[in-house]
Design a protein around this motif. Structure first.
Motif, PDB file in Angstrom:
ATOM      1  N   ALA A  55       0.824  -1.206   0.000  1.00  0.00           N
ATOM      2  CA  ALA A  55       0.000   0.000   0.000  1.00  0.00           C
ATOM      3  C   ALA A  55       0.863   1.263   0.000  1.00  0.00           C
ATOM      4  CB  ALA A  55      -0.928  -0.001   1.215  1.00  0.00           C
ATOM      5  N   LEU A  56       1.899   1.279   0.802  1.00  0.00           N
ATOM      6  CA  LEU A  56       2.757   2.466   0.870  1.00  0.00           C
ATOM      7  C   LEU A  56       3.494   2.687  -0.442  1.00  0.00           C
ATOM      8  CD1 LEU A  56       4.270   2.196   4.483  1.00  0.00           C
ATOM      9  CD2 LEU A  56       2.300   3.533   3.696  1.00  0.00           C
ATOM     10  N   GLY A  57       3.974   1.603  -1.052  1.00  0.00           N
ATOM     11  CA  GLY A  57       4.643   1.727  -2.340  1.00  0.00           C
ATOM     12  C   GLY A  57       3.705   2.264  -3.410  1.00  0.00           C
ATOM     13  N   LEU A  58       2.467   1.801  -3.399  1.00  0.00           N
ATOM     14  CA  LEU A  58       1.464   2.297  -4.339  1.00  0.00           C
ATOM     15  C   LEU A  58       1.236   3.795  -4.135  1.00  0.00           C
ATOM     16  CD1 LEU A  58      -0.778   1.913  -6.455  1.00  0.00           C
ATOM     17  CD2 LEU A  58      -2.295   1.236  -4.581  1.00  0.00           C
ATOM     18  N   LEU A  59       1.179   4.223  -2.881  1.00  0.00           N
ATOM     19  CA  LEU A  59       0.951   5.639  -2.590  1.00  0.00           C
ATOM     20  C   LEU A  59       2.130   6.505  -3.012  1.00  0.00           C
ATOM     21  CD1 LEU A  59      -0.840   5.438   0.890  1.00  0.00           C
ATOM     22  CD2 LEU A  59      -1.846   5.688  -1.384  1.00  0.00           C
ATOM     23  N   VAL A  60       3.344   5.955  -2.938  1.00  0.00           N
ATOM     24  CA  VAL A  60       4.511   6.678  -3.453  1.00  0.00           C
ATOM     25  C   VAL A  60       4.380   6.848  -4.965  1.00  0.00           C
ATOM     26  CG1 VAL A  60       7.013   6.579  -3.848  1.00  0.00           C
ATOM     27  CG2 VAL A  60       6.082   5.989  -1.610  1.00  0.00           C
ATOM     28  N   SER A  61       3.986   5.788  -5.651  1.00  0.00           N
ATOM     29  CA  SER A  61       3.837   5.844  -7.102  1.00  0.00           C
ATOM     30  C   SER A  61       2.782   6.856  -7.523  1.00  0.00           C
ATOM     31  CB  SER A  61       3.460   4.464  -7.651  1.00  0.00           C
ATOM     32  OG  SER A  61       4.488   3.529  -7.421  1.00  0.00           O
ATOM     33  N   GLU A  62       1.752   7.013  -6.692  1.00  0.00           N
ATOM     34  CA  GLU A  62       0.680   7.944  -7.003  1.00  0.00           C
ATOM     35  C   GLU A  62       1.000   9.369  -6.563  1.00  0.00           C
ATOM     36  OE1 GLU A  62      -2.107   7.424  -8.726  1.00  0.00           O
ATOM     37  OE2 GLU A  62      -1.472   5.368  -9.114  1.00  0.00           O
ATOM     38  N   GLY A  63       2.175   9.584  -5.971  1.00  0.00           N
ATOM     39  CA  GLY A  63       2.543  10.923  -5.531  1.00  0.00           C
ATOM     40  C   GLY A  63       1.837  11.374  -4.272  1.00  0.00           C
ATOM     41  N   ILE A  64       1.242  10.429  -3.540  1.00  0.00           N
ATOM     42  CA  ILE A  64       0.499  10.761  -2.322  1.00  0.00           C
ATOM     43  C   ILE A  64       1.405  10.707  -1.098  1.00  0.00           C
ATOM     44  CG2 ILE A  64      -1.427  10.019  -0.846  1.00  0.00           C
ATOM     45  CD1 ILE A  64      -2.723   8.896  -3.437  1.00  0.00           C
ATOM     46  N   VAL A  65       2.410   9.827  -1.118  1.00  0.00           N
ATOM     47  CA  VAL A  65       3.386   9.704  -0.029  1.00  0.00           C
ATOM     48  C   VAL A  65       4.773   9.991  -0.586  1.00  0.00           C
ATOM     49  CG1 VAL A  65       4.560   8.024   1.460  1.00  0.00           C
ATOM     50  CG2 VAL A  65       2.066   8.110   1.394  1.00  0.00           C
ATOM     51  N   ARG A  66       5.537  10.829   0.129  1.00  0.00           N
ATOM     52  CA  ARG A  66       6.909  11.145  -0.277  1.00  0.00           C
ATOM     53  C   ARG A  66       7.932  10.418   0.578  1.00  0.00           C
ATOM     54  NH1 ARG A  66       5.488  17.297   0.752  1.00  0.00           N
ATOM     55  NH2 ARG A  66       4.826  16.137   2.609  1.00  0.00           N
ATOM     56  N   GLY A 197       7.630   0.263  -0.558  1.00  0.00           N
ATOM     57  CA  GLY A 197       6.966   0.404   0.743  1.00  0.00           C
ATOM     58  C   GLY A 197       7.876   0.041   1.891  1.00  0.00           C
ATOM     59  N   TRP A 198       8.714  -0.972   1.697  1.00  0.00           N
ATOM     60  CA  TRP A 198       9.724  -1.313   2.711  1.00  0.00           C
ATOM     61  C   TRP A 198      10.636  -0.117   2.956  1.00  0.00           C
ATOM     62  CZ3 TRP A 198      15.027  -1.166   2.064  1.00  0.00           C
ATOM     63  CH2 TRP A 198      15.794  -1.693   3.106  1.00  0.00           C
ATOM     64  N   ALA A 199      11.042   0.534   1.883  1.00  0.00           N
ATOM     65  CA  ALA A 199      11.927   1.690   2.019  1.00  0.00           C
ATOM     66  C   ALA A 199      11.240   2.844   2.749  1.00  0.00           C
ATOM     67  CB  ALA A 199      12.393   2.150   0.634  1.00  0.00           C
ATOM     68  N   VAL A 200       9.926   3.007   2.511  1.00  0.00           N
ATOM     69  CA  VAL A 200       9.181   4.038   3.248  1.00  0.00           C
ATOM     70  C   VAL A 200       9.219   3.746   4.741  1.00  0.00           C
ATOM     71  CG1 VAL A 200       6.914   5.060   3.636  1.00  0.00           C
ATOM     72  CG2 VAL A 200       7.652   4.573   1.302  1.00  0.00           C
ATOM     73  N   ARG A 201       8.934   2.502   5.113  1.00  0.00           N
ATOM     74  CA  ARG A 201       8.903   2.134   6.539  1.00  0.00           C
ATOM     75  C   ARG A 201      10.269   2.277   7.188  1.00  0.00           C
ATOM     76  NH1 ARG A 201       5.253  -3.192   7.463  1.00  0.00           N
ATOM     77  NH2 ARG A 201       4.986  -2.198   9.492  1.00  0.00           N
ATOM     78  N   GLU A 202      11.323   2.062   6.404  1.00  0.00           N
ATOM     79  CA  GLU A 202      12.688   2.152   6.931  1.00  0.00           C
ATOM     80  C   GLU A 202      13.245   3.576   6.871  1.00  0.00           C
ATOM     81  OE1 GLU A 202      14.621  -0.371   8.259  1.00  0.00           O
ATOM     82  OE2 GLU A 202      12.747  -1.521   8.227  1.00  0.00           O
ATOM     83  N   LEU A 205      13.714   6.723   1.788  1.00  0.00           N
ATOM     84  CA  LEU A 205      13.461   7.511   0.592  1.00  0.00           C
ATOM     85  C   LEU A 205      14.097   8.901   0.710  1.00  0.00           C
ATOM     86  CD1 LEU A 205      11.559   5.260  -0.192  1.00  0.00           C
ATOM     87  CD2 LEU A 205       9.850   6.970  -0.831  1.00  0.00           C
ATOM     88  N   PRO A 206      14.700   9.423  -0.374  1.00  0.00           N
ATOM     89  CA  PRO A 206      14.816   8.824  -1.706  1.00  0.00           C
ATOM     90  C   PRO A 206      15.875   7.723  -1.736  1.00  0.00           C
ATOM     91  CG  PRO A 206      16.025  10.889  -1.649  1.00  0.00           C
ATOM     92  CD  PRO A 206      15.306  10.772  -0.333  1.00  0.00           C
ATOM     93  N   LEU A 207      15.707   6.799  -2.661  1.00  0.00           N
ATOM     94  CA  LEU A 207      16.581   5.624  -2.739  1.00  0.00           C
ATOM     95  C   LEU A 207      17.811   5.894  -3.605  1.00  0.00           C
ATOM     96  CD1 LEU A 207      13.820   2.888  -2.919  1.00  0.00           C
ATOM     97  CD2 LEU A 207      15.534   3.159  -1.116  1.00  0.00           C
TER      98      LEU A 207
END
Length: 296
Positions: A55-66, A197-202, A205-207
């Motif tokens: 879910a978090l990875g999807l939200l990054v792709s949609e520009g909703i989560v940075r 999404g793993w990267a968001v939780r850790e 980002l940015p990678l």
């Protein structure tokens, strides 16, 4: 928790041998509804597991989560809250400072294995929406190192070894030569979303300084996801699409396809690919020049 594999009775036919009947282990595929603040955003078919990362990875792709600061929490909805079964609905709560949900993403989408964006407007939108500039990441990679990454990813694919029916995505730290994470899913988009999404939780980002490795082809949507997460290089075992190459060229993403065995094809950003011998020769020439200047 939903199962990630299931057993089914099958009949195996082999020419010249007796027909056999046995149980086979299959990858489970189930829908996941992603909600943001209680509002449906998307439904995707996925392999259960690492749903929050998906879910978090999807939200990054949609520009909703940075980054991880944009997320307060995420939870599976159960009982009366879930419309599609227990653990198949996940609700993400965003922080007050998170970007507003784009108008085009405010209605629930049903996503399939062919899901992706198309056209020049999409390339422009990705460039404008991404919070990260991958073009200024000064990475260099040795092609001999890159072609070995798919095998390293495959060795870490526990579910593929059991079912043979999964895509995979991996994130590799270039400087440390470290496989950071590997995720598997029936959908190649989902596998990438789980990695991001793993990267968001850790809080990663940015990678920057990483390579995203994928087990299949590199379509536009995977190049998009890499760019939105700040990944400077995408390496695919199979071919890229023309639109993926166009996007990579536009945003400064290094894109390699047919990465397997002892070769690869670089479709964009080949200035970052430098054989170790060439790199060593360049450093030697630079040191000799510095020495001659010092003696002058």
């Amino acid at each position: 928790m939903s199962r990630i594999t299931a057993r089914r009775r099958v009949t195996r036919y082999t020419l010249g041998e007796r027909t056999s009947r046995r149980e086979d282990e299959l990858t489970v595929e189930e829908p996941l509804e992603v909600r943001v603040g209680g509002r449906p955003l998307a439904v995707t078919m996925r392999t259960p597991g690492h749903d929050v990362e998906l879910a978090l990875g999807l939200l990054v792709s949609e520009g909703i989560v940075r980054n991880h600061d944009d997320v307060v929490g995420a939870r599976h909805c159960t009982g009366d809250e879930a419309s599609d079964g227990e653990f198949n609905v996940l609700d993400v709560t965003l922080a007050a400072g998170a970007p507003p949900i784009p108008i085009g993403a405010r209605h629930a989408l049903t996503m399939t294995s062919a899901c992706g964006l198309c056209g020049k407007d999409s390339i422009d939108a990705v460039r404008q929406r991404s919070a990260y500039d991958v073009a200024d990441d000064p990475i260099t990679v040795d092609p001999a190192w890159v072609v070995g990454l798919p095998d390293r990813m495959r060795e870490a694919q526990a579910l593929f070894a059991r079912t043979g029916g999964l895509h995979a995505a991996a994130l590799v730290d270039i400087e440390r030569d470290e496989l950071l994470v590997v995720r598997e899913d029936v959908g190649r988009h989902n596998a990438v979303d789980k990695v991001v999404g793993w990267a968001v939780r850790e809080g990663r980002l940015p990678l920057r300084g990483t390579v995203l490795v994928v087990s299949g082809r590199a379509g536009f949507e995977l190049a998009q996801k890499a760019s939105m997460a700040g990944v400077p290089m995408l390496a695919a075992v199979s071919a890229p699409s023309s639109l993926a190459v166009d996007l990579a060229s536009e945003v400064g993403l290094t894109l390699a396809g047919f990465v397997r065995g002892t070769s690869m094809v670089v479709y964009a950003g080949d200035e970052r690919v430098r054989p170790a011998t060439e790199h060593a020769a360049s450093e030697h020439a630079a040191s000799e020049h510095a020495a001659s200047v010092a003696l002058a």
